[in-house]
Scaffold this motif. Structure first.
Motif, PDB file in Angstrom:
ATOM      1  N   LEU A  87       0.798  -1.228   0.000  1.00 11.41           N
ATOM      2  CA  LEU A  87       0.000   0.000   0.000  1.00 11.41           C
ATOM      3  C   LEU A  87       0.831   1.279   0.000  1.00 11.41           C
ATOM      4  N   LYS A  88       1.876   1.321   0.780  1.00 11.39           N
ATOM      5  CA  LYS A  88       2.584   2.569   1.039  1.00 11.39           C
ATOM      6  C   LYS A  88       3.049   3.277  -0.223  1.00 11.39           C
ATOM      7  N   ARG A  89       3.534   2.544  -1.195  1.00  3.09           N
ATOM      8  CA  ARG A  89       4.106   3.161  -2.395  1.00  3.09           C
ATOM      9  C   ARG A  89       3.155   3.164  -3.584  1.00  3.09           C
ATOM     10  N   ARG A  90       1.914   2.707  -3.365  1.00  7.05           N
ATOM     11  CA  ARG A  90       1.008   2.563  -4.497  1.00  7.05           C
ATOM     12  C   ARG A  90      -0.256   3.410  -4.432  1.00  7.05           C
ATOM     13  N   THR A  91      -0.685   3.822  -3.249  1.00 16.30           N
ATOM     14  CA  THR A  91      -1.954   4.532  -3.159  1.00 16.30           C
ATOM     15  C   THR A  91      -1.921   5.577  -2.055  1.00 16.30           C
ATOM     16  N   TRP A  92      -2.647   6.676  -2.269  1.00 16.43           N
ATOM     17  CA  TRP A  92      -2.731   7.720  -1.251  1.00 16.43           C
ATOM     18  C   TRP A  92      -3.542   7.265  -0.037  1.00 16.43           C
ATOM     19  N   GLN A  93      -4.271   6.166  -0.200  1.00 13.60           N
ATOM     20  CA  GLN A  93      -5.040   5.625   0.921  1.00 13.60           C
ATOM     21  C   GLN A  93      -4.195   4.714   1.823  1.00 13.60           C
ATOM     22  N   ASN A  94      -2.885   4.756   1.617  1.00 14.86           N
ATOM     23  CA  ASN A  94      -1.984   3.881   2.376  1.00 14.86           C
ATOM     24  C   ASN A  94      -2.188   3.984   3.886  1.00 14.86           C
ATOM     25  N   VAL A  95      -2.264   5.217   4.403  1.00 14.56           N
ATOM     26  CA  VAL A  95      -2.367   5.356   5.856  1.00 14.56           C
ATOM     27  C   VAL A  95      -3.763   5.026   6.379  1.00 14.56           C
ATOM     28  N   ILE A  96      -4.763   5.076   5.492  1.00  9.40           N
ATOM     29  CA  ILE A  96      -6.118   4.739   5.933  1.00  9.40           C
ATOM     30  C   ILE A  96      -6.187   3.250   6.269  1.00  9.40           C
ATOM     31  N   TRP A  97      -5.835   2.424   5.288  1.00 15.39           N
ATOM     32  CA  TRP A  97      -5.933   0.983   5.488  1.00 15.39           C
ATOM     33  C   TRP A  97      -4.728   0.426   6.219  1.00 15.39           C
ATOM     34  N   GLY A  98      -3.563   0.978   5.939  1.00 17.54           N
ATOM     35  CA  GLY A  98      -2.364   0.516   6.632  1.00 17.54           C
ATOM     36  C   GLY A  98      -2.392   0.847   8.104  1.00 17.54           C
ATOM     37  N   GLY A  99      -3.125   1.914   8.446  1.00 19.95           N
ATOM     38  CA  GLY A  99      -3.221   2.304   9.847  1.00 19.95           C
ATOM     39  C   GLY A  99      -3.920   1.282  10.715  1.00 19.95           C
ATOM     40  N   ALA A 100      -4.574   0.308  10.090  1.00 25.22           N
ATOM     41  CA  ALA A 100      -5.262  -0.734  10.867  1.00 25.22           C
ATOM     42  C   ALA A 100      -4.281  -1.490  11.765  1.00 25.22           C
ATOM     43  N   ALA A 101      -3.029  -1.580  11.325  1.00 25.72           N
ATOM     44  CA  ALA A 101      -2.034  -2.281  12.149  1.00 25.72           C
ATOM     45  C   ALA A 101      -1.795  -1.542  13.455  1.00 25.72           C
ATOM     46  N   GLY A 102      -1.842  -0.218  13.406  1.00 24.64           N
ATOM     47  CA  GLY A 102      -1.638   0.565  14.610  1.00 24.64           C
ATOM     48  C   GLY A 102      -2.806   0.505  15.583  1.00 24.64           C
ATOM     49  N   CYS A 103      -3.937  -0.003  15.119  1.00 24.69           N
ATOM     50  CA  CYS A 103      -5.128  -0.121  15.971  1.00 24.69           C
ATOM     51  C   CYS A 103      -5.156  -1.430  16.746  1.00 24.69           C
ATOM     52  N   MET A 104      -4.321  -2.374  16.350  1.00 20.78           N
ATOM     53  CA  MET A 104      -4.406  -3.718  16.900  1.00 20.78           C
ATOM     54  C   MET A 104      -3.989  -3.873  18.366  1.00 20.78           C
ATOM     55  N   PRO A 105      -3.141  -2.994  18.921  1.00 21.84           N
ATOM     56  CA  PRO A 105      -2.791  -3.178  20.335  1.00 21.84           C
ATOM     57  C   PRO A 105      -3.993  -3.243  21.277  1.00 21.84           C
ATOM     58  N   VAL A 106      -5.062  -2.501  20.967  1.00 20.19           N
ATOM     59  CA  VAL A 106      -6.248  -2.561  21.845  1.00 20.19           C
ATOM     60  C   VAL A 106      -6.909  -3.929  21.760  1.00 20.19           C
ATOM     61  N   MET A 107      -6.884  -4.530  20.582  1.00 22.43           N
ATOM     62  CA  MET A 107      -7.451  -5.875  20.418  1.00 22.43           C
ATOM     63  C   MET A 107      -6.588  -6.907  21.152  1.00 22.43           C
ATOM     64  N   VAL A 108      -5.269  -6.736  21.027  1.00 23.56           N
ATOM     65  CA  VAL A 108      -4.343  -7.648  21.714  1.00 23.56           C
ATOM     66  C   VAL A 108      -4.531  -7.534  23.225  1.00 23.56           C
ATOM     67  N   GLY A 109      -4.635  -6.291  23.724  1.00 26.69           N
ATOM     68  CA  GLY A 109      -4.820  -6.086  25.157  1.00 26.69           C
ATOM     69  C   GLY A 109      -6.102  -6.714  25.674  1.00 26.69           C
ATOM     70  N   TRP A 110      -7.185  -6.529  24.933  1.00 33.17           N
ATOM     71  CA  TRP A 110      -8.467  -7.111  25.345  1.00 33.17           C
ATOM     72  C   TRP A 110      -8.396  -8.641  25.331  1.00 33.17           C
ATOM     73  N   ALA A 111      -7.804  -9.184  24.271  1.00 32.65           N
ATOM     74  CA  ALA A 111      -7.704 -10.634  24.143  1.00 32.65           C
ATOM     75  C   ALA A 111      -6.803 -11.220  25.228  1.00 32.65           C
ATOM     76  N   ALA A 112      -5.790 -10.456  25.660  1.00 33.12           N
ATOM     77  CA  ALA A 112      -4.896 -10.932  26.706  1.00 33.12           C
ATOM     78  C   ALA A 112      -5.617 -11.099  28.039  1.00 33.12           C
ATOM     79  N   VAL A 113      -6.668 -10.312  28.234  1.00 35.14           N
ATOM     80  CA  VAL A 113      -7.439 -10.379  29.486  1.00 35.14           C
ATOM     81  C   VAL A 113      -8.556 -11.409  29.401  1.00 35.14           C
TER      82      VAL A 113
END
Length: 323
Positions: free
Chosen positions: A156-182
């Motif tokens: 995504l990063k080098r191909r589309t201006w929407q890179n940070v929109i969809w690629g940003g999903a990785a940065g959202c995952m810590p909350v899912m990991v934290g919830w799943a850890a509990v």
């Protein structure tokens, strides 16, 4: 005193100490280079979002050993993703002034070593979270690393201006990991937290990209500020800022009055900054987008802190203390 001889009273030559200092300096420099590969300042914000998710998952309870274990596993996972990102992006990091001092850009670490380092951290993160928490948390961290490196960085990063929109999903995952850890599962609350960070990421990143537009252009990365007018960029920033603030309010029923007050006040402040940036561009003024970028970090930190405090104390606890 002759060079290479002895000093007064037969003092030993200073040369061995000089060489030792040089070796020590190189060792420290190498360690710092590997630390820099992990992008520690980026990791800090991601881990901040993990804590309130864990506290909300087990409202009223603070399990310090589990929180520390999850943060350690999450740190290794984020460090792995960032190090592998540096490996893939080494060519464009050399071109961009903002990233020219990264370890691989200045060849402070061999690329093969950085690759092994990143992969080892990923394996360690998966194994640690599997052992210390629930398997779901380990699976989620592995998916996060794979998505960030293979989907965002390599596609995504080098191909589309929407890179940070969809690629940003990785940065959202810590909350899912934290919830799943509990809990060992996922419910609607961490999904809402995921969406908060998902909508927050574009205005946060585009504000920075406006400041470093020429860097991204030189590197051939089609960030939105590179391919669009400032008015269009700030309008998109405004839209995503509204989405961020509104999404934080969806979580109010699962939290309480403390979080609600913090989300409303901080949200109004964040919206004001975004509106000021958009209005300044429309008036043709010289704007400072980096200010919004920096303050967006504070906004997310404040919202997370409000949720953490609310999850630990809650209205019931406050009412008991006041009664």
């Amino acid at each position: 005193m002759e060079r290479g001889g002895h000093g007064l009273a037969g003092a030993p030559d200073a040369t061995p100490f000089t060489r030792s200092d040089t070796v020590w300096g190189r060792m420290v420099g190498t360690i710092l280079a590997y630390v820099a590969l992990t992008k520690p300042r980026v990791i800090e914000l991601l881990l901040v979002a993990t804590i309130p998710a864990m506290l909300l998952a087990d409202r009223g309870t603070v399990d310090f050993p589990l929180i520390l274990a999850t943060l350690f596993g999450g740190w290794m996972g984020a460090a792995s993703a960032n190090a592998l990102n540096c490996v893939v992006d080494a060519d464009i990091d050399k071109v961009m002034k903002r990233t020219a001092r990264r370890p691989l850009a200045r060849m402070a670490v061999p690329t093969s070593h950085a690759l092994i380092f990143g992969l080892a951290l990923g394996v360690a993160s998966f194994g640690w979270l599997w052992w210390a928490t629930y398997p779901l948390a380990a699976i989620l961290i592995a998916l996060t690393i794979a998505f960030y490196v293979l989907v965002y960085t390599m596609v995504l990063k080098r191909r589309t201006w929407q890179n940070v929109i969809w690629g940003g999903a990785a940065g959202c995952m810590p909350v899912m990991v934290g919830w799943a850890a509990v809990t060992g599962s996922i419910s609607w609350e961490p999904i809402v937290l995921f969406l908060v960070i998902f909508f927050w990421t574009p205005p946060h990143t585009w504000a920075m990209a406006m400041r470093y537009k020429e860097d991204y252009k030189a590197a051939g990365v089609p960030m939105l500020p590179v391919i669009a007018t400032e008015e269009r960029v700030t309008k998109q920033i405004l839209v995503y800022t509204w989405l961020t603030v509104l999404t934080t309010l969806v979580l109010v029923p699962a939290a309480g009055v403390i979080y609600a007050a913090v989300a409303l006040v901080a949200g109004a402040w964040f919206l004001l900054m975004a509106h000021q940036l958009y209005a300044g561009v429309r008036r043709g003024e010289q704007v400072k987008p980096l200010r919004l970028f920096l303050q967006s970090n504070n906004y997310l930190a404040v919202v997370c802190l409000g949720l953490a405090v609310d999850s630990v104390l809650g209205w019931d606890t406050i009412a008991t203390l006041l009664s």
